[in-house]
Design an enzyme around this catalytic site. Structure first.
Site, PDB file in Angstrom:
ATOM      1  N   THR A 266       0.813  -1.228   0.000  1.00 10.56           N
ATOM      2  CA  THR A 266       0.000   0.000   0.000  1.00 10.56           C
ATOM      3  C   THR A 266       0.847   1.280   0.000  1.00 10.56           C
ATOM      4  OG1 THR A 266      -0.050   0.046   2.405  1.00 10.56           O
ATOM      5  CG2 THR A 266      -1.887  -1.077   1.311  1.00 10.56           C
ATOM      6  N   LYS A 267       2.158   1.169   0.079  1.00 11.17           N
ATOM      7  CA  LYS A 267       2.973   2.381   0.254  1.00 11.17           C
ATOM      8  C   LYS A 267       3.230   3.088  -1.086  1.00 11.17           C
ATOM      9  CE  LYS A 267       3.380   0.893   4.555  1.00 11.17           C
ATOM     10  NZ  LYS A 267       2.959   1.430   5.823  1.00 11.17           N
TER      11      LYS A 267
END
Ligand SMILES: *Cc1c(COP(=O)(O)O)cnc(C)c1O
Length: 388
Positions: free
Chosen positions: A183-184
């Site tokens: 998700t980064k």
């Protein structure tokens, strides 16, 4: 309403990394090898540091950082309560004590005044989190650290692009740790990177991150002849795989392109939510660069007929994935039962915990996706602010 689900934090994966992963599979070199070296070199150049060390997570980096700066059982390490659990868990893995500090209501970053209040004779270090990608108040915090002889570790999980007064996040403390989790801002699936300018820390992170062995597998099984290794410490299995680096080495050169797209989305959200009973993220401090990792909306729940949790449900019903960053750590059973922290201790973090909702902010979003998010937020707010 959109008919397909818009996942929160969905990564943008492009053809070059797909080809590179396949190429790695075909060579048979899956674990730590030449691609990890290459990705580390790219990261080092990007951050302009002496060392960048590929690991299997940011959490691994934080754990090793505490070890190499010499944190011992019984020591105290100050951490924000407004963060992901990994920031505090690594402290407990050493047998040290995480001592929580409150954040500021507007920036959500750790409050330097609360850091000072929490310092005791046992305090040895501070782990900072550049929350959502917003730089912490580094001048003030580094002054406090210097005055009390504390080491600073930067949890840069949200902050790959973050800058503070022209210095890059992760280069201001002893070690900076980055997450490449799915998700980064850029991703390798699972993965992390630790950066430092300190020769000894770098050497120790390398050794401790691979079983405490004196030589890396890469050198052991390469074409330079067999070498015995010696086990120097009871180390950990924290190394990055070439399969991960194969993704990262193509993601990193696009870091700025992705950032620009997220900035565009960020600005669209800011404009769209003006005048609604919500707080958009605080203005960005002068002479800093925000990494735009999380777009956190704070709901003015006193003006709405629904709670934040109802809001989450309604977003999902409209096929929009959302996140909560975060429910403050001291409100979780483990920390309250183990360290005696409780509701009421950190009023700002609690205030945020009850109101915050993170909207999709990936470079993968199309303009139509962004419009769908905006429409859903507006629709829910209008429907739930009528009767008050
Ligand atoms: C995601 C995250 C981490 C953990 O990163 P991993 O790479 O999954 O270990 C640590 N700290 C913060 C603030 C995070 O958001």
């Amino acid at each position: 309403m959109r008919n397909s689900f818009l996942a929160f934090g969905s990564p943008l994966i492009e053809q070059p990394e797909i080809d590179e992963v396949v190429a790695s599979l075909k060579t048979g070199w899956l674990s730590t090898g030449p691609k990890v070296r290459k990705f580390e070199d790219l990261f080092r150049e990007y951050k302009r540091t002496k060392y960048a060390l590929g690991l299997n997570s940011c959490t691994a980096g934080l754990h090793l950082s505490l070890l190499v700066i010499g944190i011992k059982p019984g020591d105290e390490v100050i951490v924000p309560t407004m963060t992901f659990c990994a920031t505090a868990n690594v402290v407990t893995h050493i047998g040290a004590k995480p001592v929580f500090a409150d954040c500021k209501k507007d920036t959500m970053n750790i409050d330097p005044k609360d850091i000072e209040r929490k310092i005791t004779s046992k305090t040895k270090a501070i782990i900072l989190v550049h929350f959502a990608g917003r730089a912490c108040e580094m001048d003030t915090i580094m002054d406090i650290a210097k005055k009390h002889n504390l080491k600073v570790i930067e949890d840069c999980a949200h902050a790959i692009e973050t800058e503070y007064h022209n210095e890059k996040a992760g280069t201001l403390g002893e070690v900076g740790c980055f997450s490449l989790y799915v998700t980064k801002n850029i991703i390798t699936g699972e993965g992390g990177m630790a950066i430092t300018n300190n020769d000894e820390y770098a050497k120790q992170i390398k050794i401790l991150g691979l079983h405490g062995m004196s030589e890396h597998a890469y050198e052991r099984f390469g074409d330079k002849g067999y070498k015995h290794y010696q086990v120097l410490y009871a180390g950990f299995k924290y190394n990055m795989m070439d399969l991960q680096a194969a993704i990262g080495m193509h993601q990193l050169p696009r870091v700025n392109k992705y950032w620009e797209r997220r900035e565009e989305i960020w600005n669209k959200y800011n404009i769209a939510f003006k005048g609604l009973p919500v707080l958009v993220p605080a203005a960005i401090e002068p002479n800093t660069k925000h990494a735009y990792h999380l777009y956190t909306l704070l709901l003015d729940i006193d003006k709405l007929t629904i709670s934040r949790d109802d809001f989450l449900i309604k977003m999902r019903q409209r096929n929009i994935g959302v996140g909560v960053h975060f429910i403050a750590l001291h409100l979780h059973p483990y920390y309250s039962q183990t360290f005696g922290v409780k509701r009421g201790d950190f009023p700002n973090a609690e205030w945020i915990s009850e109101r915050t909702i993170s909207l999709p902010l990936s470079a993968k979003l199309t303009d139509a996706d962004v419009e769908d998010v905006i429409e859903a937020v507006k629709d829910i707010i209008i429907c739930s602010s009528q009767r008050k």
